[in-house]
Every structure is written in structure tokens, then in C-alpha cells.
Scaffold this motif. Structure first.
Motif, PDB file in Angstrom:
ATOM      1  N   ALA A  21       0.824  -1.210   0.000  1.00 47.62           N
ATOM      2  CA  ALA A  21       0.000   0.000   0.000  1.00 47.62           C
ATOM      3  C   ALA A  21       0.858   1.260   0.000  1.00 47.62           C
ATOM      4  N   PHE A  22       2.001   1.193   0.688  1.00 51.32           N
ATOM      5  CA  PHE A  22       2.908   2.331   0.760  1.00 51.32           C
ATOM      6  C   PHE A  22       4.283   1.928   0.241  1.00 51.32           C
ATOM      7  N   ALA A  23       4.915   2.834  -0.471  1.00 55.93           N
ATOM      8  CA  ALA A  23       6.267   2.597  -0.986  1.00 55.93           C
ATOM      9  C   ALA A  23       6.948   3.947  -1.147  1.00 55.93           C
ATOM     10  N   GLY A  24       8.206   3.919  -1.551  1.00 54.41           N
ATOM     11  CA  GLY A  24       8.915   5.152  -1.871  1.00 54.41           C
ATOM     12  C   GLY A  24       8.934   6.145  -0.736  1.00 54.41           C
ATOM     13  N   GLU A  25       8.590   7.390  -1.021  1.00 55.42           N
ATOM     14  CA  GLU A  25       8.714   8.460  -0.034  1.00 55.42           C
ATOM     15  C   GLU A  25       7.803   8.259   1.172  1.00 55.42           C
ATOM     16  N   HIS A  26       6.644   7.649   0.977  1.00 57.50           N
ATOM     17  CA  HIS A  26       5.742   7.438   2.112  1.00 57.50           C
ATOM     18  C   HIS A  26       6.308   6.411   3.088  1.00 57.50           C
ATOM     19  N   LEU A  30       7.686   7.092   7.075  1.00 58.13           N
ATOM     20  CA  LEU A  30       7.330   6.325   8.264  1.00 58.13           C
ATOM     21  C   LEU A  30       8.572   5.765   8.955  1.00 58.13           C
ATOM     22  N   ARG A  31       9.508   5.278   8.180  1.00 59.90           N
ATOM     23  CA  ARG A  31      10.734   4.729   8.771  1.00 59.90           C
ATOM     24  C   ARG A  31      11.581   5.820   9.411  1.00 59.90           C
ATOM     25  N   GLN A  71       4.715  15.079  15.249  1.00 59.86           N
ATOM     26  CA  GLN A  71       5.292  15.103  13.906  1.00 59.86           C
ATOM     27  C   GLN A  71       4.161  15.202  12.877  1.00 59.86           C
ATOM     28  N   PRO A  72       3.723  16.416  12.564  1.00 59.31           N
ATOM     29  CA  PRO A  72       2.622  16.589  11.608  1.00 59.31           C
ATOM     30  C   PRO A  72       2.891  15.971  10.241  1.00 59.31           C
ATOM     31  N   ALA A  73       4.165  15.728   9.905  1.00 61.94           N
ATOM     32  CA  ALA A  73       4.459  15.110   8.612  1.00 61.94           C
ATOM     33  C   ALA A  73       3.766  13.756   8.470  1.00 61.94           C
ATOM     34  N   LEU A  74       3.501  13.085   9.579  1.00 58.44           N
ATOM     35  CA  LEU A  74       2.839  11.786   9.535  1.00 58.44           C
ATOM     36  C   LEU A  74       1.403  11.886   9.021  1.00 58.44           C
ATOM     37  N   ARG A  75       0.860  13.074   9.031  1.00 62.75           N
ATOM     38  CA  ARG A  75      -0.509  13.248   8.522  1.00 62.75           C
ATOM     39  C   ARG A  75      -0.578  13.013   7.018  1.00 62.75           C
ATOM     40  N   LYS A  76       0.574  13.052   6.355  1.00 64.97           N
ATOM     41  CA  LYS A  76       0.594  12.700   4.927  1.00 64.97           C
ATOM     42  C   LYS A  76       0.175  11.244   4.723  1.00 64.97           C
ATOM     43  N   ILE A  77       0.447  10.419   5.733  1.00 62.01           N
ATOM     44  CA  ILE A  77       0.041   9.019   5.694  1.00 62.01           C
ATOM     45  C   ILE A  77      -1.396   8.875   6.183  1.00 62.01           C
ATOM     46  N   LEU A  78      -1.672   9.466   7.326  1.00 61.14           N
ATOM     47  CA  LEU A  78      -2.971   9.282   7.980  1.00 61.14           C
ATOM     48  C   LEU A  78      -4.133   9.802   7.146  1.00 61.14           C
ATOM     49  N   PHE A  79      -3.877  10.857   6.381  1.00 60.46           N
ATOM     50  CA  PHE A  79      -4.933  11.471   5.568  1.00 60.46           C
ATOM     51  C   PHE A  79      -4.596  11.355   4.080  1.00 60.46           C
ATOM     52  N   SER A  80      -4.064  10.204   3.733  1.00 62.71           N
ATOM     53  CA  SER A  80      -3.696   9.929   2.345  1.00 62.71           C
ATOM     54  C   SER A  80      -4.858   9.264   1.612  1.00 62.71           C
ATOM     55  N   GLY A 243     -19.626  10.823   3.829  1.00 62.37           N
ATOM     56  CA  GLY A 243     -20.408  10.437   2.672  1.00 62.37           C
ATOM     57  C   GLY A 243     -19.564   9.807   1.575  1.00 62.37           C
ATOM     58  N   GLY A 244     -18.473   9.139   1.970  1.00 63.47           N
ATOM     59  CA  GLY A 244     -17.593   8.495   1.017  1.00 63.47           C
ATOM     60  C   GLY A 244     -16.557   9.396   0.385  1.00 63.47           C
ATOM     61  N   ARG A 245     -16.666  10.688   0.643  1.00 66.68           N
ATOM     62  CA  ARG A 245     -15.745  11.652   0.034  1.00 66.68           C
ATOM     63  C   ARG A 245     -14.647  12.022   1.021  1.00 66.68           C
ATOM     64  N   GLN A 246     -13.404  12.025   0.551  1.00 65.18           N
ATOM     65  CA  GLN A 246     -12.309  12.421   1.420  1.00 65.18           C
ATOM     66  C   GLN A 246     -12.380  13.919   1.670  1.00 65.18           C
ATOM     67  N   VAL A 247     -12.343  14.299   2.963  1.00 69.37           N
ATOM     68  CA  VAL A 247     -12.528  15.711   3.323  1.00 69.37           C
ATOM     69  C   VAL A 247     -11.313  16.315   4.027  1.00 69.37           C
ATOM     70  N   THR A 248     -10.378  15.489   4.462  1.00 69.48           N
ATOM     71  CA  THR A 248      -9.138  15.989   5.074  1.00 69.48           C
ATOM     72  C   THR A 248      -7.977  15.338   4.338  1.00 69.48           C
ATOM     73  N   PHE A 249      -6.944  16.132   4.072  1.00 66.52           N
ATOM     74  CA  PHE A 249      -5.801  15.650   3.309  1.00 66.52           C
ATOM     75  C   PHE A 249      -4.524  15.967   4.054  1.00 66.52           C
TER      76      PHE A 249
END
Length: 250
Positions: A21-26, A30-31, A71-80, A243-249
Motif C-alpha cells: 500500500a505504501f512505498a517510496g517516499e511514504h 514512516l521509517r 510530527q505533523p508530517a505523519l498526517r501525509k500518511i494518515l490522511f492519504s 459520505g464516502g468523500r475524502q474531506v481531510t488531506f
């Protein structure tokens, strides 16, 4: 539906696997954050003059929680989009980010983690008895194998409600009774997601390899979870899907 097989398996067995599910920069992100949170847990133990805090044990296993707050950078994963799709496939069209945590088992003897339900920990730690089942996304940062203590689950156990748990004096784990013959070990490559219900019985084994076994864990609820009595928010309730739509990124 893109992940129809996973949707069916999650509904029937309480878990589903999303490989790579995750590779490369993501995955690199995390690492890159993991060691700092292990160091944070060691510093907390140093300050308290102990070698164990809660279910973390120095040099054996670590549970470092609420990492995205530091570490707010982790939100790139959590809200991906990846997490949004996993939530849609498993818990449906409404999802709130609830909790994140690094779970690290040290090499050559990293402790196992007892059979339990994540919902069992919520209840034992003062959360609501009647909370809705939620989603745990178990994301290994290294190939997860039986040898390094990958997750084991009991298929279908999520259908039986929250079972009794007892506190273990030796590890401070909450532990439930399980027939291990009914369990399955999930071996997956780094960057995969093992998604399971908070009511699914699961455990992890000892790490018998010469390398750490690192996991990033993210959880999502279908409603804001409130503490009994005070009705104050428990952990987090940041909308990811409405409603199935992503609302936070991220």
C-alpha cells in the motif's frame, strides 16, 4: 469495487490485507520518524527511573503513541488517499482518524504481545462500553514474518462482541483466552496494510531475528468516541471520509 475481495473478507473474517500500500517516499517517511519515537519512550523511562512504562519495555518492545501530534508530517500518511480507500473498503463511507502509534520489537528477543481486542483496551482504560467497532491499520515498515513476530488473528472473532480481558502482571498486557489453533499468521511485505476490526482477536509473537520489527499503526472510527460521564472527546476525531468523500488531506 476495486477491493471487493478485501471488503468481503473484512465483513466475514474481521480483517483484510492490502499489500504494498505504501512505498517510496511514504514508506521512507514512516521509517525516518520511528527511531525518534523509540528514543522518546526511553527518555520517559529514564525520567521515571524505570525500565517499563505501561506496555512498553526498555530494549524489548515499544508502544509510542499520538505521534502525529508531535510530527505533523505523519498526517501525509494518515490522511492519504490510500488510507481513505482502505477505510471505504472496510468500515464504509464515514471515517474519523482516532489514534496512531509506533510499535517496535527489538531484535533477538523482542517481547510477544498477548491475545486481545483493541476494543478491550478501550474499555479497560475507561472508554465507553458501547463504542462502535473501529478500524486498525497495522502497517509493517519491515517485511513481517513469523520469525520477527508478525500479527496473528482469529478469523470471525470480531462477530462475538468484546470478550473478557485480564491484566498480566509480568508484561502489563491485557490478555484474552483464545484457541490458537483457530488463528492465522499474516506474513506481508513492508509497506502493506493489515486492516482489522477493533473486535478481532489478535496477538504478535516474539522477534527472534537480528533486526528490529517496526510497525506504524493507525486507527479510524465511524463516529467520534466520547468518554463516559464527561462526554469529552477520547483521543481524536478528525474526519477523513464523509459520505464516502475524502474531506481531510495530509
Amino acid at each position: 469495487m476495486r477491493f471487493a475481495r478485501q471488503a468481503t473478507q473484512f465483513a466475514e473474517q474481521g480483517y483484510a490485507v492490502f499489500e504494498h500500500a505504501f512505498a517510496g517516499e511514504h514508506l521512507d517517511l514512516l521509517r525516518s520518524q520511528c527511531d525518534a519515537f523509540v528514543a522518546r519512550e526511553n527518555a520517559r523511562m529514564d525520567a521515571a527511573g524505570v525500565d517499563a512504562l505501561g506496555i512498553s519495555h526498555r530494549g524489548k518492545r515499544y508502544f509510542a503513541s499520538e505521534c502525529q501530534r508531535e510530527q505533523p508530517a505523519l498526517r501525509k500518511i494518515l490522511f492519504s488517499p490510500v488510507m481513505a480507500e482502505v477505510c471505504r473498503t472496510t468500515i464504509g463511507d464515514i471515517a474519523y482518524f482516532f489514534f496512531d502509534q509506533y510499535v517496535v520489537k527489538a531484535p533477538e528477543g523482542g517481547l510477544p504481545f498477548s491475545w486481545h481486542q483493541d476494543s478491550g483496551y478501550v474499555v479497560a482504560n475507561g472508554g465507553p462500553l458501547d463504542h462502535a467497532p473501529y478500524l486498525t491499520c497495522w502497517c509493517p515498515l519491515d517485511d513481517a514474518t513469523v520469525e520477527n513476530g508478525t500479527v496473528r488473528l482469529v478469523p470471525g472473532s470480531h462477530l462475538n462482541g468484546i470478550v473478557d480481558h485480564a491484566r498480566r502482571a509480568d508484561s502489563n498486557d491485557l490478555a484474552a483466552e483464545v484457541d490458537e489453533a483457530e488463528s492465522v499468521a499474516i506474513e506481508v511485505p513492508a509497506g502493506s496494510i493489515v486492516a482489522f476490526s477493533s473486535r478481532a482477536l489478535h496477538a504478535t509473537g516474539a522477534n527472534r531475528t537480528d533486526r528490529p520489527r517496526r510497525v506504524y499503526l493507525a486507527q479510524y472510527t465511524v463516529e467520534a468516541m466520547l468518554n463516559p460521564g464527561t462526554r469529552q472527546l477520547r483521543r481524536n476525531a478528525i474526519p477523513l471520509l464523509q459520505g464516502g468523500r475524502q474531506v481531510t488531506f495530509g
